[in-house]
Every structure is written in structure tokens, then in C-alpha cells.
Design a protein around this motif. Structure first.
Motif, PDB file in Angstrom:
ATOM      1  N   TYR A 256     106.170  54.584  29.439  1.00 41.84           N
ATOM      2  CA  TYR A 256     106.144  54.127  28.054  1.00 41.84           C
ATOM      3  C   TYR A 256     106.853  55.092  27.108  1.00 41.84           C
ATOM      4  N   CYS A 257     107.694  54.519  26.263  1.00 37.97           N
ATOM      5  CA  CYS A 257     108.369  55.285  25.214  1.00 37.97           C
ATOM      6  C   CYS A 257     107.588  55.105  23.913  1.00 37.97           C
ATOM      7  N   GLY A 258     107.244  56.220  23.281  1.00 35.14           N
ATOM      8  CA  GLY A 258     106.498  56.155  22.042  1.00 35.14           C
ATOM      9  C   GLY A 258     107.202  56.885  20.925  1.00 35.14           C
ATOM     10  N   ASN A 259     106.421  57.377  19.982  1.00 39.53           N
ATOM     11  CA  ASN A 259     106.945  58.124  18.845  1.00 39.53           C
ATOM     12  C   ASN A 259     107.181  59.569  19.290  1.00 39.53           C
ATOM     13  N   ASN A 260     108.421  59.847  19.724  1.00 44.11           N
ATOM     14  CA  ASN A 260     108.769  61.169  20.259  1.00 44.11           C
ATOM     15  C   ASN A 260     107.859  61.557  21.418  1.00 44.11           C
ATOM     16  N   ALA A 261     107.513  60.593  22.248  1.00 45.11           N
ATOM     17  CA  ALA A 261     106.612  60.844  23.372  1.00 45.11           C
ATOM     18  C   ALA A 261     106.956  59.932  24.539  1.00 45.11           C
ATOM     19  N   LEU A 262     106.828  60.486  25.737  1.00 44.76           N
ATOM     20  CA  LEU A 262     106.933  59.727  26.983  1.00 44.76           C
ATOM     21  C   LEU A 262     105.538  59.674  27.587  1.00 44.76           C
ATOM     22  N   TYR A 263     105.109  58.485  27.987  1.00 43.87           N
ATOM     23  CA  TYR A 263     103.708  58.316  28.359  1.00 43.87           C
ATOM     24  C   TYR A 263     103.547  57.574  29.679  1.00 43.87           C
ATOM     25  N   ASN A 264     102.707  58.126  30.552  1.00 42.34           N
ATOM     26  CA  ASN A 264     102.192  57.393  31.704  1.00 42.34           C
ATOM     27  C   ASN A 264     100.895  56.735  31.275  1.00 42.34           C
ATOM     28  N   HIS A 265     100.700  55.499  31.687  1.00 47.15           N
ATOM     29  CA  HIS A 265      99.470  54.810  31.302  1.00 47.15           C
ATOM     30  C   HIS A 265      99.076  53.846  32.400  1.00 47.15           C
ATOM     31  N   ILE A 266      97.792  53.844  32.735  1.00 42.82           N
ATOM     32  CA  ILE A 266      97.260  52.933  33.747  1.00 42.82           C
ATOM     33  C   ILE A 266      96.704  51.699  33.052  1.00 42.82           C
ATOM     34  N   ASP A 267      97.237  50.537  33.401  1.00 38.25           N
ATOM     35  CA  ASP A 267      96.758  49.272  32.828  1.00 38.25           C
ATOM     36  C   ASP A 267      95.793  48.624  33.818  1.00 38.25           C
ATOM     37  N   ASN A 268      94.534  49.021  33.743  1.00 41.02           N
ATOM     38  CA  ASN A 268      93.534  48.454  34.645  1.00 41.02           C
ATOM     39  C   ASN A 268      93.303  46.978  34.323  1.00 41.02           C
ATOM     40  N   GLY A 269      92.981  46.213  35.351  1.00 43.10           N
ATOM     41  CA  GLY A 269      92.685  44.802  35.152  1.00 43.10           C
ATOM     42  C   GLY A 269      93.909  43.922  35.127  1.00 43.10           C
ATOM     43  N   VAL A 270      95.084  44.510  35.375  1.00 47.74           N
ATOM     44  CA  VAL A 270      96.325  43.735  35.380  1.00 47.74           C
ATOM     45  C   VAL A 270      96.970  43.866  36.762  1.00 47.74           C
ATOM     46  N   SER A 271      97.472  42.778  37.276  1.00 52.71           N
ATOM     47  CA  SER A 271      98.136  42.789  38.580  1.00 52.71           C
ATOM     48  C   SER A 271      99.655  42.697  38.412  1.00 52.71           C
ATOM     49  N   PRO A 272     100.394  43.265  39.373  1.00 48.96           N
ATOM     50  CA  PRO A 272      99.936  43.955  40.583  1.00 48.96           C
ATOM     51  C   PRO A 272      99.646  45.433  40.315  1.00 48.96           C
ATOM     52  N   VAL A 273      98.711  45.987  41.081  1.00 51.48           N
ATOM     53  CA  VAL A 273      98.378  47.401  40.917  1.00 51.48           C
ATOM     54  C   VAL A 273      99.548  48.287  41.321  1.00 51.48           C
ATOM     55  N   GLU A 274     100.456  47.746  42.153  1.00 48.30           N
ATOM     56  CA  GLU A 274     101.633  48.506  42.572  1.00 48.30           C
ATOM     57  C   GLU A 274     102.581  48.784  41.406  1.00 48.30           C
ATOM     58  N   LEU A 275     102.425  48.058  40.326  1.00 45.31           N
ATOM     59  CA  LEU A 275     103.247  48.284  39.128  1.00 45.31           C
ATOM     60  C   LEU A 275     102.445  48.951  38.019  1.00 45.31           C
ATOM     61  N   PHE A 276     101.229  48.469  37.789  1.00 44.56           N
ATOM     62  CA  PHE A 276     100.471  48.876  36.608  1.00 44.56           C
ATOM     63  C   PHE A 276      99.496  50.035  36.832  1.00 44.56           C
ATOM     64  N   VAL A 277      99.153  50.321  38.083  1.00 41.10           N
ATOM     65  CA  VAL A 277      98.104  51.311  38.340  1.00 41.10           C
ATOM     66  C   VAL A 277      98.576  52.453  39.235  1.00 41.10           C
ATOM     67  N   ASN A 278      98.963  52.142  40.448  1.00 37.26           N
ATOM     68  CA  ASN A 278      99.228  53.198  41.441  1.00 37.26           C
ATOM     69  C   ASN A 278     100.379  54.138  41.077  1.00 37.26           C
ATOM     70  N   PRO A 279     101.565  53.626  40.723  1.00 38.32           N
ATOM     71  CA  PRO A 279     102.658  54.557  40.403  1.00 38.32           C
ATOM     72  C   PRO A 279     102.374  55.453  39.199  1.00 38.32           C
ATOM     73  N   PRO A 280     101.869  54.907  38.071  1.00 47.44           N
ATOM     74  CA  PRO A 280     101.597  55.820  36.945  1.00 47.44           C
ATOM     75  C   PRO A 280     100.515  56.847  37.259  1.00 47.44           C
ATOM     76  N   ARG A 281      99.478  56.453  38.009  1.00 47.51           N
ATOM     77  CA  ARG A 281      98.435  57.423  38.365  1.00 47.51           C
ATOM     78  C   ARG A 281      99.015  58.532  39.240  1.00 47.51           C
ATOM     79  N   LYS A 282      99.830  58.186  40.211  1.00 44.27           N
ATOM     80  CA  LYS A 282     100.434  59.186  41.092  1.00 44.27           C
ATOM     81  C   LYS A 282     101.334  60.132  40.314  1.00 44.27           C
ATOM     82  N   PHE A 283     102.123  59.585  39.382  1.00 46.35           N
ATOM     83  CA  PHE A 283     103.073  60.399  38.629  1.00 46.35           C
ATOM     84  C   PHE A 283     102.351  61.334  37.662  1.00 46.35           C
ATOM     85  N   MET A 284     101.367  60.823  36.929  1.00 49.07           N
ATOM     86  CA  MET A 284     100.676  61.677  35.948  1.00 49.07           C
ATOM     87  C   MET A 284      99.886  62.780  36.644  1.00 49.07           C
TER      88      MET A 284
END
Length: 324
Positions: A256-284
Motif C-alpha cells: 500500500y502507498c500512503g502519505n509518504n509511507a509504504l505499508y504492508n497490511h493484512i486484510d483478514n476475511g478476504v479471499s484469497p489468503v495468498e494475496l491478502f494475508v500470507n505474502p504481506p505477513r511474510k514480508f512485514m
């Protein structure tokens, strides 16, 4: 026997009278309300007596991470409103949000309104609550604790944090960089390069292996889904780009691109977890932080200076992301 009964009755009356007297002494509600109001007035005065505002450092709910998200807050005590500057573009709203300091829980409770940055951060799963118990109010530091531990059914007591009165301006969020254009515009060096190297150094001297980052945009349909259903996009204004780490094209995630910030974020409850959960958790967890703030961007747009702070505001991660 009759005298014995009379003696027992007399003793009972003495006990009851003593109990009533103690109740009135210990639970003088008017005096208690007066003390609470006096304390609230003192805290409000402190919140308002900060021309540059306060900064709150919000620790991650993931204990594997060592950083805390900074949010600058300015209170208008007369109007009962506040404004913020933060990594989240929604902070740029010109409409102030409401806040209240009350004693609804028996101790001072600092409450931020629904629809504010704090309630949106809560909805996205990044903070325990947007109601805060005031634990201690010093002249320059106010210790607070989220009232709940993450949802309405959880027990009391989230992760403690603090507000620190600013003595000098913090300009981290004053001049936002167009980060999506840096990463997914057709002419962006980071978009056209397969080798964008992230190098970080930690305050304790740890230097992890360099990480390669490749970026891509999402389709219009996907972007519409993200902006409709993901609180991090919908409510906080964050812009998602697709990220592939170390050329692992089978496990791309959102970054995620924010206000002068780069952000990893886990979107729980959204599929697929291979996109919304696992990669950001591993990276952060590899970085030990869910965000990096942008310190600088080179004139040729090939190098970004980065940093992150901890719960005390200490800069504990520095580094660069550079096109090789």
C-alpha cells in the motif's frame, strides 16, 4: 432470654448504622464526580496547550514487529474536534473529527468519533480500539491504553501507548509524494526495472540480506473491489499496488502507498489468503515492520530514502529502495 434478644437487636442496629455511615463516607457520588470533572478539565487543558500538537505512536498488534505508526494530532478543545497528519491520505480531510473526554468508565476516557482516522484504523484491524483509557497525564506525555483488546466482545486493556507533546514541528507528512506514480506509471524506473533493491539497517546494528521488489498495477475491476471492500483503501485512502518479492511471481501480494509511507497490511476475511494475508505477513515479519516512511526521493526517481520509528519515537530502521 428476653435480655439476650434485646442485646442482639441492639448490636444489629449498631452494625447497620455503622454500615450506613461507612457507605455515605466512602461513596460520596457528588464528591467523586467533582474529582473526575476536575481531572478531566486538567487533561483537556493539557491537550489544548500544545500549539504544535501531539504525536501518538501506535504499536503493531503483531508482537513480531518492532515499530509503531506515528499519528500527529491537534486538539481544538473549544470545539471538541481534532485534526491529524499521518501515513494515511484520509488524514488530509479538511473536516475535523469529533472527540470527547469523559468518565463513563470511572476513569478518564478519550474517545475519537466513528469515521475518524482512529476508528478507520480500528476497522482495518490495526489497533485495539478507538476509545482510550487515560492511564497517566504528565506535562509532556500522556499514557493511554485502548479500552478493548480488539473487538466489542474482548476483555478490557489493549496495547499501552503514549501521546507526546511536540516541541518542534515534524514534517514527515507535509509534502506528499505521488508514490503510485513512482511504482506503476509506465515511465517509472521502478516499474520498468526487475531489480529494485531494498537495503535496511537496524538501530541494534542488524543488517538483513537485501530484498528485491518488483511492482505492478491492478486491473480497474480489482481496484474497484479494493476501494469498495477493503477498509484500508476505502476508509484510510491507501493505494494498493501488486508486489513481488525476490522474483517469487507465484506469491504476489498487495503493498500500500500512503502519505509518504509504504505499508504492508493484512486484510483478514478476504479471499484469497495468498494475496491478502500470507505474502504481506511474510514480508512485514521479514522487515520487522509493517511500514516504511519516505524521507527523500532522488531527482531521477531511482532512489527512495526510508525510515521507521518505534513506540518511543526513536528511529530504529533506516534504508533505501533503489533501482539497480
Amino acid at each position: 432470654m428476653k435480655n439476650t434478644y434485646q442485646l442482639l437487636i441492639a448490636i444489629l442496629w449498631v452494625v447497620l448504622a455503622a454500615g450506613c455511615t461507612k457507605y455515605e463516607k466512602d461513596f460520596d457520588l457528588e464528591a467523586n464526580d467533582a474529582r473526575q470533572n476536575e481531572l478531566n478539565d486538567k487533561i483537556l487543558k493539557q491537550l489544548g496547550d500544545a500549539p504544535l500538537g501531539w504525536i501518538m505512536y501506535i504499536p503493531s498488534m503483531d508482537t513480531a514487529l518492532i515499530t509503531a505508526t506515528p499519528v500527529i494530532i491537534k486538539f481544538d478543545i473549544g470545539k471538541g474536534t481534532f485534526t491529524t497528519q499521518s501515513p494515511f491520505p484520509a488524514s488530509a480531510s479538511s473536516v475535523p473529527s469529533l472527540f470527547e473526554l469523559s468518565s463513563a468508565t470511572g476513569s478518564p476516557l478519550l474517545s475519537f468519533a466513528s469515521g475518524s482516522i482512529f476508528s478507520s484504523f480500528y476497522e482495518s484491524g490495526n489497533i485495539n480500539d478507538y476509545y482510550f483509557k487515560v492511564l497517566n497525564a504528565g506535562v509532556d506525555t500522556i499514557a493511554v491504553q485502548p479500552y478493548r483488546k480488539g473487538n466489542i466482545y474482548a476483555s478490557e486493556g489493549g496495547i499501552p501507548m503514549k501521546l507526546v507533546k511536540l516541541k518542534a514541528p515534524i514534517t514527515w507528512f507535509d509534502s506528499p509524494v505521488n508514490l503510485p506514480a513512482l511504482f506503476i506509471a509506465n515511465d517509472a524506473p521502478f516499474y520498468n526495472s526487475a531489480t529494485n533493491t531494498l537495503k535496511l539497517t537496524y538501530k541494534n546494528g542488524y543488517v538483513p540480506p537485501a530484498i528485491n521488489m518488483e511492482f505492478s498495477g491492478s486491473s480497474a475491476g480489482n481496484m474497484n473491489f479494493f476501494r469498495t471492500y477493503l477498509p484500508f483503501c476505502r476508509d484510510l485512502g491507501m493505494y494498493p499496488v501488486e508486489l513481488y518479492v525476490n522474483s517469487d511471481y507465484n506469491n504476489g501480494g498487495l503493498y500500500y502507498c500512503g502519505n509518504n509511507a509504504l505499508y504492508n497490511h493484512i486484510d483478514n476475511g478476504v479471499s484469497p489468503v495468498e494475496l491478502f494475508v500470507n505474502p504481506p505477513r511474510k514480508f512485514m515479519r521479514a522487515l520487522k515492520t509493517d511500514y516504511l516512511l519516505v524521507r527523500s526521493v532522488s531527482a531521477d526517481r531511482t532512489k527512495i530514502g526510508l525510515f521507521a520509528v518505534d513506540k518511543d519515537g526513536t528511529e530504529i530502521i533506516t534504508g533505501t529502495l533503489e533501482v539497480e
